[in-house]
Design a protein around this motif. Structure first.
Motif: not given
Length: 273
Positions: A137-149
């Motif tokens: 979560e510390m990397f923000g939505n900019g990263f989380l939008s490029k991360f998936q399971g």
């Protein structure tokens, strides 16, 4: 006549300091991970909170971090065969997998075990209490939008979680193409991974600036790193020797260790060799 026993001194009274101390009783846990969780919560977590360790270095650990399966991180430039390597290990495709000669994997994919094939957005993984990804979560939505399971039923995934990464870019692309710090994310995963595989293509041995920064971010985790020279079946043995020497020379400029890195040579895909 005096009563029997009269005049005898009373028995001595021992103070607590003379009494033998009781040995502390060891707690019994069902598993090693349960004992580690209790030890962390009672002894280590209070110290981390007192010194704000979670705000400056690494987020506090949760039970899911202790229960998580061993993690394998795959790093390499685009089109070196990272996704094909995972497909080779699993014996099948996984949800969200794209394979091609161009940079096809544009996100971090955590390949995990599940009863049915499905993908989970990074935002959901980062807030899930039973997943070891809360710290992202510390990397923000900019990263989380490029991360998936990606979840699927595979025997290997009962024992390990595989992390597929975007192909490392070069030149101007690496400055304008990312909405997050690729190097910092790699460092986060490296600190939690049990094995880090650096994949190289027999036809592309150059190490770009971003890949060099990513490898340098792995400092301190040298014991986890394994170097894999992929697609070795595409060249003959004479060329393979020269490629091996060139790879060792390139790695020597980036990985500052007195020992030579061990390189594993193979060709990991579903085609016959």
């Amino acid at each position: 006549p005096s009563k029997a026993g009269a005049g005898l001194e009373p028995p001595p009274v021992f103070t607590d300091s003379r009494m033998p101390k009781k040995e502390p009783v060891a707690e019994i846990f069902e598993s090693v991970s349960d004992g580690l969780k209790q030890l962390y919560r009672s002894k280590i977590r209070p110290i981390e909170e007192a010194y704000k360790f979670g705000e400056f270095y690494s987020p506090y650990m949760n039970d899911s971090d202790f229960d998580a399966k061993p993690m394998v991180l795959l790093l390499g430039q685009y089109s070196v065969g990272k996704t094909s390597f995972i497909k080779y290990l699993l014996g099948r495709d996984f949800p969200g997998a794209h394979i091609g000669p161009e940079p096809t994997t544009d996100r971090f994919i955590a390949v995990m075990h599940g009863q049915e094939d499905k993908t989970t957005p990074g935002n959901a993984l980062a807030v899930s209490a039973n997943m070891p990804f809360r710290g992202l979560e510390m990397f923000g939505n900019g990263f989380l939008s490029k991360f998936q399971g990606a979840q699927l039923d595979s025997p290997l995934l009962h024992h390990v979680t595989l992390i597929d990464t975007p192909g490392v870019l070069s030149g101007e692309k690496q400055r304008i193409g990312r909405t997050y710090s690729f190097t910092e994310v790699c460092a986060w995963f490296a600190s939690r991974a049990d094995v880090i595989l650096l994949l190289f293509d027999a036809h592309k041995l150059d190490i770009s600036d971003e890949f060099k920064e990513a490898i340098e971010a792995l400092k301190g985790h040298d014991d986890k790193i394994r170097v894999v020279l992929n697609k070795a079946d595409a060249v003959d043995s004479q060329k393979l020797l020269r490629i091996y020497g060139a790879l060792m020379w390139s790695l020597g400029k980036v990985i500052k260790t007195p020992e030579c890195m061990r390189v594993y040579i193979g060709s990991f895909w579903d085609q016959p060799l």
